[in-house]
Design a protein around this motif. Structure first.
Motif, short mmCIF file in Angstrom:
data_model
loop_
_atom_site.label_atom_id
_atom_site.label_comp_id
_atom_site.label_asym_id
_atom_site.label_seq_id
_atom_site.Cartn_x
_atom_site.Cartn_y
_atom_site.Cartn_z
N TYR A 1 -9.06 -4.68 8.28
CA TYR A 1 -8.49 -4.04 7.10
C TYR A 1 -7.19 -3.34 7.50
O TYR A 1 -6.95 -3.07 8.67
CB TYR A 1 -9.47 -3.05 6.44
CG TYR A 1 -9.73 -1.80 7.25
CD1 TYR A 1 -9.01 -0.63 7.02
CD2 TYR A 1 -10.70 -1.79 8.25
CE1 TYR A 1 -9.26 0.51 7.76
CE2 TYR A 1 -10.96 -0.66 9.00
CZ TYR A 1 -10.22 0.49 8.74
OH TYR A 1 -10.47 1.62 9.48
N ALA A 2 -6.37 -3.07 6.50
CA ALA A 2 -5.13 -2.33 6.73
C ALA A 2 -5.36 -0.88 6.35
O ALA A 2 -5.79 -0.57 5.24
CB ALA A 2 -4.00 -2.92 5.91
N ASP A 3 -5.09 0.00 7.29
CA ASP A 3 -5.21 1.43 7.03
C ASP A 3 -4.10 1.86 6.08
O ASP A 3 -3.02 1.25 6.03
CB ASP A 3 -5.10 2.19 8.36
CG ASP A 3 -5.63 3.59 8.28
OD1 ASP A 3 -6.36 3.91 7.32
OD2 ASP A 3 -5.32 4.39 9.18
N CYS B 1 -6.12 2.66 1.16
CA CYS B 1 -6.65 2.04 2.38
C CYS B 1 -7.32 0.72 2.02
O CYS B 1 -7.96 0.61 0.97
CB CYS B 1 -7.67 2.97 3.03
SG CYS B 1 -8.16 2.46 4.67
N GLY B 2 -7.16 -0.28 2.86
CA GLY B 2 -7.81 -1.56 2.65
C GLY B 2 -9.31 -1.45 2.86
O GLY B 2 -9.82 -0.47 3.39
N THR B 3 -10.02 -2.47 2.43
CA THR B 3 -11.47 -2.56 2.57
C THR B 3 -11.79 -3.58 3.66
O THR B 3 -11.20 -4.66 3.66
CB THR B 3 -12.08 -3.04 1.23
OG1 THR B 3 -11.70 -2.12 0.21
CG2 THR B 3 -13.58 -3.11 1.31
N PRO B 4 -12.68 -3.28 4.58
CA PRO B 4 -13.02 -4.26 5.61
C PRO B 4 -13.48 -5.58 4.98
O PRO B 4 -14.27 -5.59 4.04
CB PRO B 4 -14.17 -3.60 6.38
CG PRO B 4 -13.91 -2.13 6.21
CD PRO B 4 -13.39 -2.01 4.81
N GLN C 1 0.84 -1.19 0.00
CA GLN C 1 0.00 0.00 0.00
C GLN C 1 0.88 1.25 0.00
O GLN C 1 1.87 1.31 0.71
CB GLN C 1 -0.90 0.02 1.23
CG GLN C 1 -1.95 -1.06 1.26
CD GLN C 1 -2.61 -1.16 2.61
OE1 GLN C 1 -2.16 -1.90 3.46
NE2 GLN C 1 -3.67 -0.39 2.81
N THR C 2 0.46 2.21 -0.80
CA THR C 2 1.07 3.53 -0.77
C THR C 2 0.06 4.49 -0.16
O THR C 2 -1.08 4.12 0.10
CB THR C 2 1.47 3.98 -2.20
OG1 THR C 2 0.31 3.97 -3.02
CG2 THR C 2 2.53 3.06 -2.79
#
Length: 163
Positions: free
Chosen positions: A140-142, A81-84, A76-77
């Protein structure tokens, strides 16, 4: 179940993982159609990840798994943001191979409640940290901070438990 492990691998293995992932083939196929991020897929077909590293993971965790569902890396840059979501497999092993990371770079792992609409726990992104958690937990990953100009990398193993 959410278990956090610090200083998971010896430094030489941490560096080797990061080196292999940086040189990996990255595609903008992670996340969702409207919210994508970078993926390096099919690492379950790579002997380093599916044999050598998997054996080290099992030894360190002190447990065996029935099988590996998938192995891949997320990248990720800023702004990605990831999605739940919930994971495939019974258990997810997630590893952060970065050598340096500051709290203000963000990119933390967020766990949600059973409905997937409230934060329950945050695992701070930290170099050489691993997280083992049940695949049925919303998470998720912020995104990393806009002040971070690199790629926030996590290595994911989707695993099936022994029954």
């Amino acid at each position: 179940m959410i278990i956090v492990y610090n200083d998971f691998f010896p430094e030489e293995i941490q560096k080797e993982i990061l080196n292999r992932l940086i040189k990996s083939h990255w595609h903008l196929t992670g996340g969702s159609e409207t919210n994508s991020f970078w993926h390096s897929d099919d690492l379950e077909n790579n002997e380093y990840f599916n044999t050598f590293l998997y054996k080290k993971i099992c030894e360190k965790l002190g447990r065996d798994f029935k099988s590996i569902e998938r192995i891949y890396a997320n990248g990720q840059t800023a702004g990605q943001c990831g999605t739940p979501h919930k994971d495939d497999g019974d258990v997810t092993f997630l590893y952060y191979p970065s050598l340096e990371w500051n709290l203000d770079m963000q990119g933390h792992l967020i766990f949600l409640n059973e409905s997937g609409d409230e934060g329950e726990a945050i695992v701070i992104h930290k170099p050489n940290r691993a997280v083992l958690f049940s695949g049925n937990i919303w998470h998720y990953a912020d995104a990393p901070s806009r002040f971070f100009n690199g790629l926030r990398i996590s290595l994911a193993y989707k695993l099936w438990e022994q029954r």
